[in-house]
Design an enzyme around this catalytic site. Sequence first.
Site, mmCIF file in Angstrom:
data_model
loop_
_atom_site.group_PDB
_atom_site.id
_atom_site.type_symbol
_atom_site.label_atom_id
_atom_site.label_comp_id
_atom_site.label_asym_id
_atom_site.label_seq_id
_atom_site.Cartn_x
_atom_site.Cartn_y
_atom_site.Cartn_z
ATOM 1 N N ASN A 80 -10.557 37.634 51.801
ATOM 2 C CA ASN A 80 -9.343 37.354 50.853
ATOM 3 C C ASN A 80 -8.375 36.581 50.098
ATOM 4 O O ASN A 80 -6.783 36.943 50.159
ATOM 5 C CB ASN A 80 -8.490 37.997 51.988
ATOM 6 C CG ASN A 80 -8.665 38.998 53.391
ATOM 7 O OD1 ASN A 80 -9.321 40.050 52.671
ATOM 8 N ND2 ASN A 80 -9.081 39.412 54.057
ATOM 9 N N HIS A 83 -2.821 48.336 60.831
ATOM 10 C CA HIS A 83 -3.637 47.318 61.134
ATOM 11 C C HIS A 83 -4.269 47.444 62.644
ATOM 12 O O HIS A 83 -3.871 48.004 63.019
ATOM 13 C CB HIS A 83 -4.209 46.242 61.182
ATOM 14 C CG HIS A 83 -5.140 45.399 60.706
ATOM 15 N ND1 HIS A 83 -4.923 45.074 62.025
ATOM 16 C CD2 HIS A 83 -6.026 44.915 60.229
ATOM 17 C CE1 HIS A 83 -6.101 44.222 61.975
ATOM 18 N NE2 HIS A 83 -6.619 44.025 60.775
ATOM 19 N N GLU A 88 2.283 49.532 57.116
ATOM 20 C CA GLU A 88 1.097 48.216 56.599
ATOM 21 C C GLU A 88 1.671 49.275 55.280
ATOM 22 O O GLU A 88 2.507 50.534 54.560
ATOM 23 C CB GLU A 88 -0.091 48.225 56.504
ATOM 24 C CG GLU A 88 -0.669 48.429 57.448
ATOM 25 C CD GLU A 88 -1.884 47.587 57.274
ATOM 26 O OE1 GLU A 88 -2.959 46.859 56.179
ATOM 27 O OE2 GLU A 88 -3.070 48.646 58.227
ATOM 28 N N SER A 127 -5.875 48.445 54.478
ATOM 29 C CA SER A 127 -6.818 47.492 53.820
ATOM 30 C C SER A 127 -8.081 47.626 54.039
ATOM 31 O O SER A 127 -8.715 46.867 53.374
ATOM 32 C CB SER A 127 -6.431 46.597 55.307
ATOM 33 O OG SER A 127 -7.050 47.620 56.092
ATOM 34 N N ASP A 173 4.559 45.802 57.097
ATOM 35 C CA ASP A 173 3.251 44.355 57.044
ATOM 36 C C ASP A 173 2.293 44.563 55.880
ATOM 37 O O ASP A 173 1.989 45.126 55.052
ATOM 38 C CB ASP A 173 2.322 44.996 58.382
ATOM 39 C CG ASP A 173 1.008 43.793 58.676
ATOM 40 O OD1 ASP A 173 1.099 43.406 57.378
ATOM 41 O OD2 ASP A 173 -0.013 43.830 59.213
ATOM 42 N N HIS A 213 -1.562 41.904 53.404
ATOM 43 C CA HIS A 213 -2.257 42.208 51.247
ATOM 44 C C HIS A 213 -1.725 42.063 50.231
ATOM 45 O O HIS A 213 -1.992 42.556 49.363
ATOM 46 C CB HIS A 213 -3.401 43.848 51.711
ATOM 47 C CG HIS A 213 -4.111 43.521 53.106
ATOM 48 N ND1 HIS A 213 -5.483 42.950 53.062
ATOM 49 C CD2 HIS A 213 -4.033 44.244 53.894
ATOM 50 C CE1 HIS A 213 -6.044 42.718 53.883
ATOM 51 N NE2 HIS A 213 -5.056 43.558 54.186
ATOM 52 N N LYS A 256 -4.272 34.735 53.223
ATOM 53 C CA LYS A 256 -5.464 35.927 52.591
ATOM 54 C C LYS A 256 -4.716 34.927 50.655
ATOM 55 O O LYS A 256 -4.929 34.233 50.296
ATOM 56 C CB LYS A 256 -5.024 37.145 52.410
ATOM 57 C CG LYS A 256 -5.229 38.029 53.960
ATOM 58 C CD LYS A 256 -4.431 39.519 54.104
ATOM 59 C CE LYS A 256 -5.353 39.675 54.903
ATOM 60 N NZ LYS A 256 -4.793 38.854 56.727
#
Length: 385
Positions: free
Chosen positions: A43, A131, A175, A179, A205, A208, A239
């Site tokens: 990541n 997630h 998210e 992911s 979230d 990423h 990440k």
Amino acid sequence: MRDYRKILEDLAEAGGLRTIPPIRHEGRWVVKEGERLLNLSSNDYLGLASDESLRREFLLWALEQPLPLSSSSSRLLTGNFPPYDELESLLAESYGREAALLFNSGYHANTGILPALVDKQTLIIADKLVHASIIDGMRLSGATFVRYRHQDYSQLRQILLRESARYEQLFVVTESIFSMDGDTADLQQLVELKHEFPKVLLYVDEAHAVGVRGYNGLGLAEEMNCIPEIDLLVGTFGKALASMGAFVVCSQALRDYLVNTMRPLIFSTALPPLQIAWTAFLFKHLPEMQSRRNRLQMWSRRLAEALAGRGGERSASHIVPYILGKNKACVEAAELLQRKGFYCLPVRPPTVPPGTARIRFSLTADMEEEELAQLLACIGESLKI
């Protein structure tokens, strides 16, 4: 009594047994069984973890600082140090929000925030593909929760229409970059739904997206110009920021409430002060890293185009899936790519839905054009499997 050996044997037979790989790291490379492979499964999206110049600059500064290697306590006891307050102030200022709060990991954040804030008069509505940490947080909360079809905002609206009168508050949870598929949420549409239903709090979230999206690297919410509309914006440092820990930016009232009620925060030893200082050092550099973000997006588009029809068309980010379907085919393709010098790993159920076993490419900004060309050639070969 459960026969754990038999369960493990069945997992191995189905191609789903997991093991911890014995690897050694050399910058952006890993060494496995004596072979040096380009790491395409980390990541480290901006390549900061392998940036020796940044590390040297920080360590020279850190040698002159009285920063312990352990906090030795929860922050609510004796584990608070100036770097924590400084980083929280930096985060709040950067995001233009009243407050920020640090956590030990993204998993800590997602399993602690919702249980602290909700009660039986709360409904949580989450995207189907959030997630595992968010799913665990919803389960731990004890509140009622439902999950809408992935990115199906018309279904989300129907749920809100049907349920909003029955609850005092509703959390919509998503998210920003997902992911496993690398696709992105329509945050503007979620903000519109929040305005339509005043009881809604929006939880996003950005694990990423922090570092790799937005003009200053603040995430997809910055890119879509909706940071002020998100009640709880969660991000991680492990990440693109090449550190560890997580944060939420929110109102001062929500921060204060979490400090008083969030169990993972209250009952965990805080991260080492030196680690927090490293995080702040990198975060301050984010605005000047636009060239890295541009390079990452360019490589990602080329890989996604090469995998169109096999998962690449799903991606709108630096995470690009190569969907092979069956576990065996996925493992064989990963082994072929490793033999060609690319450290790519198979992702299988239950991490992803049955029948969608895949290689999940996580690209980094420090990848060279020649390396990308070699990867694309190897993918062409693996498609024949």
